[in-house]
Design a protein around this motif. Structure first.
Motif, mmCIF file in Angstrom:
data_model
loop_
_atom_site.group_PDB
_atom_site.id
_atom_site.type_symbol
_atom_site.label_atom_id
_atom_site.label_comp_id
_atom_site.label_asym_id
_atom_site.label_seq_id
_atom_site.Cartn_x
_atom_site.Cartn_y
_atom_site.Cartn_z
ATOM 1 N N ASP A 1 24.648 -54.701 8.493
ATOM 2 C CA ASP A 1 23.294 -54.918 8.990
ATOM 3 C C ASP A 1 22.289 -54.250 8.060
ATOM 4 O O ASP A 1 22.464 -53.119 7.626
ATOM 5 N N GLY A 2 21.217 -54.957 7.790
ATOM 6 C CA GLY A 2 20.161 -54.401 6.963
ATOM 7 C C GLY A 2 20.320 -54.669 5.489
ATOM 8 O O GLY A 2 19.398 -54.501 4.713
ATOM 9 N N ALA A 3 21.522 -55.093 5.047
ATOM 10 C CA ALA A 3 21.731 -55.406 3.630
ATOM 11 C C ALA A 3 21.362 -56.853 3.379
ATOM 12 O O ALA A 3 21.407 -57.685 4.269
ATOM 13 N N PRO A 4 20.994 -57.185 2.153
ATOM 14 C CA PRO A 4 20.664 -58.574 1.841
ATOM 15 C C PRO A 4 21.857 -59.472 2.086
ATOM 16 O O PRO A 4 22.990 -59.094 1.839
ATOM 17 N N LYS A 5 21.635 -60.675 2.580
ATOM 18 C CA LYS A 5 22.726 -61.601 2.881
ATOM 19 C C LYS A 5 23.350 -62.174 1.620
ATOM 20 O O LYS A 5 24.482 -62.587 1.623
ATOM 21 N N THR A 6 22.565 -62.245 0.541
ATOM 22 C CA THR A 6 23.108 -62.673 -0.742
ATOM 23 C C THR A 6 22.590 -61.719 -1.795
ATOM 24 O O THR A 6 21.537 -61.107 -1.624
ATOM 25 N N PRO A 7 23.285 -61.581 -2.906
ATOM 26 C CA PRO A 7 22.830 -60.655 -3.936
ATOM 27 C C PRO A 7 21.496 -61.103 -4.510
ATOM 28 O O PRO A 7 21.372 -62.185 -5.045
ATOM 29 N N ALA A 8 20.500 -60.245 -4.402
ATOM 30 C CA ALA A 8 19.200 -60.594 -4.944
ATOM 31 C C ALA A 8 19.262 -60.638 -6.458
ATOM 32 O O ALA A 8 20.065 -59.990 -7.085
ATOM 33 N N LEU B 1 7.066 -47.628 -5.375
ATOM 34 C CA LEU B 1 8.104 -47.340 -6.367
ATOM 35 C C LEU B 1 9.405 -46.915 -5.701
ATOM 36 O O LEU B 1 10.493 -47.376 -6.079
ATOM 37 N N TYR B 2 9.323 -46.041 -4.706
ATOM 38 C CA TYR B 2 10.535 -45.630 -3.992
ATOM 39 C C TYR B 2 11.151 -46.819 -3.252
ATOM 40 O O TYR B 2 12.372 -46.950 -3.169
ATOM 41 N N GLY B 3 10.297 -47.694 -2.719
ATOM 42 C CA GLY B 3 10.813 -48.890 -2.046
ATOM 43 C C GLY B 3 11.549 -49.805 -3.002
ATOM 44 O O GLY B 3 12.578 -50.395 -2.656
ATOM 45 N N LYS B 4 11.043 -49.942 -4.233
ATOM 46 C CA LYS B 4 11.710 -50.762 -5.233
ATOM 47 C C LYS B 4 13.109 -50.228 -5.531
ATOM 48 O O LYS B 4 14.076 -50.991 -5.624
ATOM 49 N N ALA B 5 13.238 -48.901 -5.671
ATOM 50 C CA ALA B 5 14.553 -48.301 -5.944
ATOM 51 C C ALA B 5 15.511 -48.527 -4.787
ATOM 52 O O ALA B 5 16.700 -48.817 -4.992
ATOM 53 N N THR B 6 15.006 -48.427 -3.566
ATOM 54 C CA THR B 6 15.860 -48.641 -2.393
ATOM 55 C C THR B 6 16.369 -50.075 -2.344
ATOM 56 O O THR B 6 17.539 -50.331 -2.061
ATOM 57 N N ARG B 7 15.482 -51.026 -2.629
ATOM 58 C CA ARG B 7 15.888 -52.429 -2.635
ATOM 59 C C ARG B 7 16.917 -52.706 -3.720
ATOM 60 O O ARG B 7 17.842 -53.492 -3.530
ATOM 61 N N ARG B 8 16.757 -52.060 -4.872
ATOM 62 C CA ARG B 8 17.698 -52.290 -5.961
ATOM 63 C C ARG B 8 19.082 -51.786 -5.598
ATOM 64 O O ARG B 8 20.089 -52.458 -5.869
ATOM 65 N N ARG B 9 19.170 -50.649 -4.958
ATOM 66 C CA ARG B 9 20.478 -50.137 -4.536
ATOM 67 C C ARG B 9 21.118 -51.071 -3.517
ATOM 68 O O ARG B 9 22.339 -51.268 -3.519
ATOM 69 N N GLU C 1 20.695 -54.279 -3.438
ATOM 70 C CA GLU C 1 21.155 -55.437 -4.193
ATOM 71 C C GLU C 1 22.505 -55.171 -4.845
ATOM 72 O O GLU C 1 23.398 -56.026 -4.849
ATOM 73 N N VAL C 2 22.664 -53.979 -5.424
ATOM 74 C CA VAL C 2 23.947 -53.623 -6.040
ATOM 75 C C VAL C 2 25.042 -53.605 -4.991
ATOM 76 O O VAL C 2 26.152 -54.125 -5.195
ATOM 77 N N THR C 3 24.756 -53.006 -3.834
ATOM 78 C CA THR C 3 25.739 -52.945 -2.753
ATOM 79 C C THR C 3 26.127 -54.342 -2.289
ATOM 80 O O THR C 3 27.314 -54.642 -2.091
ATOM 81 N N ALA C 4 25.133 -55.215 -2.131
ATOM 82 C CA ALA C 4 25.419 -56.578 -1.684
ATOM 83 C C ALA C 4 26.253 -57.331 -2.716
ATOM 84 O O ALA C 4 27.176 -58.072 -2.367
ATOM 85 N N PHE C 5 25.940 -57.141 -3.982
ATOM 86 C CA PHE C 5 26.704 -57.810 -5.031
ATOM 87 C C PHE C 5 28.172 -57.388 -4.995
ATOM 88 O O PHE C 5 29.076 -58.199 -5.218
#
Length: 447
Positions: A10-17, A191-199, A201-205
Motif C-alpha cells: 500500500d502506498g507504493a506506485p503500482k508500476t515503476p515510474a 526537494l525532500y518529496g522528490k527524493a521520497t518519490r524516487r525511493r 520508484e526504486v522499491t516498486a521496480f
C-alpha cells in the motif's frame, strides 16, 4: 518470476515510474518538471549528448543566453572554482543543467582555457565531493581546440538529482533564473518529496516479475534501476530499436541465442527453450529508460548426481530423502549461468556507452530458502566436513539497494557483482577475516 506478480505494498506506485517502452508514452504525472535541456543539436535538430559534442558545436552557444539550465564562465580562476560547487548543486536541485568554462558570458565568444596537468573531471569532481552532500551526478569533458590542443573548453553536464536536497557548504541552492540562490522553505519541502518519490520508484521496480511457468522455480534476480531518467524523457521509436539491437548483439557476442517477448512496458530477451515452454530459462528485461532486470533459474541436482552429492555432504541416509525434501544447488553450473547472463549486461552497457554509476542495484532470491550448495571443489568438501555445508539460510528476500554513484563502485561489473553476491546469498563468507574463508571464496568464484 514465479507464476505471476507479487502484490505491491500500500502506498507504493503500482508500476515503476519513469519506465516503459509502450506505456511510457501514455503515463500521466502531476509533476510538470521540464525536460533535461540540451544546448547542442545535430543537423536534424536532435539533442547531442556530451560525448558527441565537438569543438565546432560551441558556435551553437552564440545564440543562447544564460538561464535556468545554462551558465557560462570565461575562465577557471580561483574565484570560479569556489563557485563551481554552488552552481553544480543548484542544477542538481533543479532540472539539471550545463556549466561551460571557456565561454564569455557577455557575447558567448570562445575564450579557451589551458589544458591542465590534472584532468578537469578529476578537479571538478573533487570540488564537488568536498563541498556538496550528497555527491551529485556530473559528467565533465575537456573539448580541445583542434588548432591548438593545449587549450580548449570545459563542459560540465549536471544531471537532475535523484535524492535532493544537494547541500553546498551548508546551503541548499536552487536555480533562480540565470543565477543560483538559497532555497525557500517551500522549495525544500518539494526537494525532500522528490527524493521520497524516487525511493518509492526504486522499491516498486524491484518488485518487477518475469513469468516462469514452472512454479516454485529457484531464481536469482538482479535489478538494475537507471537513475536520473523521467517519463518526460521518453525515448523515440528509433532509440528503442537501437536499444533492442544492442541487446540482441550482446547476446550474440556471448554466443547466446535470444527470443524477444514484447511486454506492455518492456522487452524481455530470453534464452529459447528446446522442449516445452514450462522449462525455466534465463532472461533479461529491458525498459525504455534502459533499466534492466536479470532473471536466472538456479540449477538443482537431480537423480544419481543429487544422491551422490547428498551422500558426500550428509551421509547415506540423506541420499535416500525425496528431492523435494532436500534441494541441492550446483555451485558451478548456477554460477556459470548467472555470470554468463550478467556478462550480457556488461556488454550491453559498454555498447550503449552508459556509465554503471547511473544505476541502483539489488539482488533477490526466490524459492531458494534452505537450498544446499554443492561443489566437488576439494576446498569446499573439506570446509563442509569441518564446518558444515553452506546453504541459503534466509527466506526469499531482496538485498539492500546499492547506489553505484557513491564513489565505491568505480570498477563495477555486473558479472563480478552477480557472481559474488549469488554465493554471498548462499552463505559464502565474503569479507571474512578468516584466511580459510577467503580461500574458499576464491576457489568457488574461479569455478
Amino acid at each position: 518470476s514465479g507464476a505471476g506478480r507479487r502484490p505491491v505494498a500500500d502506498g507504493a506506485p503500482k508500476t515503476p515510474a519513469a519506465h516503459g517502452i509502450a506505456g511510457i508514452h501514455k503515463r500521466k504525472t502531476t509533476e510538470r518538471r521540464p525536460r533535461m535541456f540540451y544546448p547542442f543539436k545535430d543537423d536534424q535538430g536532435r539533442p547531442k549528448t556530451l560525448p558527441e559534442v565537438s569543438y565546432a558545436d560551441l558556435d551553437q552557444l552564440r545564440d543562447l543566453e544564460e538561464g535556468y539550465a545554462l551558465e557560462f564562465k570565461r575562465s577557471f580562476s580561483p574565484t570560479v572554482q569556489k563557485k563551481v560547487p554552488k552552481i553544480v548543486a543548484s542544477f542538481a536541485n533543479s532540472a539539471g543543467g550545463w556549466l561551460v568554462i571557456g565561454i564569455a558570458d557577455d557575447d558567448r565568444s570562445v575564450c579557451p582555457v589551458p589544458r591542465l596537468a590534472a584532468d578537469y573531471s578529476q578537479i571538478i569532481g573533487e570540488l564537488c565531493r568536498r563541498h556538496i552532500t550528497p555527491a551529485p551526478r556530473i559528467d565533465v569533458r575537456f573539448i580541445a581546440d583542434p588548432a591548438d590542443p593545449a587549450v580548449g573548453v570545459v563542459v560540465v553536464q549536471v544531471l537532475e538529482g535523484d535524492f535532493p536536497p544537494y547541500i553546498s557548504d551548508g546551503v541548499v541552492h536552487v536555480r533562480e533564473g540565470s543565477t543560483s540562490g538559497p532555497a525557500a522553505s517551500t522549495a525544500l519541502v518539494d526537494l525532500y518529496g522528490k527524493a521520497t518519490r524516487r525511493r518509492a520508484e526504486v522499491t516498486a521496480f524491484c518488485r518487477r516479475t518475469v513469468f516462469v511457468a514452472a512454479r516454485e522455480t529457484p531464481l536469482f534476480n538482479l535489478y538494475m534501476f537507471r537513475m536520473g531518467r523521467r517519463a518526460a524523457d521518453a525515448p523515440s521509436r528509433d532509440e528503442l530499436n537501437a536499444h533492442a539491437e544492442a541487446m540482441r548483439g550482446s547476446f550474440a557476442r556471448q554466443g547466446l541465442a535470444c527470443r524477444v517477448h514484447h511486454a506492455h512496458d518492456s522487452l524481455i530477451f530470453s534464452i529459447p527453450t528446446r522442449d516445452t515452454p514450462r522449462t525455466p530459462h534465463s532472461s533479461i528485461e529491458l525498459f525504455g529508460d534502459e533499466s534492466l532486470k536479470l532473471t536466472v533459474p538456479a540449477v538443482l541436482l537431480a537423480g544419481e548426481e543429487r544422491k551422490r552429492a547428498a551422500e558426500r555432504l550428509f551421509g547415506a541416509e540423506a541420499a535416500r530423502q525425496p528431492e523435494d525434501d532436500l534441494h541441492i544447488l550446483s555451485a558451478e553450473d548456477t554460477l556459470a549461468r548467472v555470470t554468463r547472463m550478467a556478462a550480457v549486461l556488461d556488454r550491453y552497457v559498454r555498447e550503449r556507452g552508459i556509465a554503471w554509476r547511473q544505476y541502483a542495484v539489488a539482488y533477490e532470491l526466490e524459492n531458494l530458502a534452505g537450498a544446499v550448495l554443492w561443489s566437488d571443489e576439494p576446498l569446499y568438501l573439506r570446509y563442509a566436513r569441518e564446518r558444515g555445508p553452506l546453504f541459503c539460510a534466509t527466506a526469499d528476500c531482496l538485498s539492500r539497494v546499492r547506489y553505484l554513484d557513491d564513489g565505491a563502485h568505480d570498477s563495477f561489473r555486473a558479472r563480478q557483482f552477480a557472481g559474488s553476491h549469488f554465493f554471498e546469498a548462499c552463505g559464502l563468507p565474503l569479507g571474512s577475516p578468516d584466511e580459510n574463508d577467503n580461500a574458499l571464496v576464491d576457489a568457488l568464484l574461479r569455478t
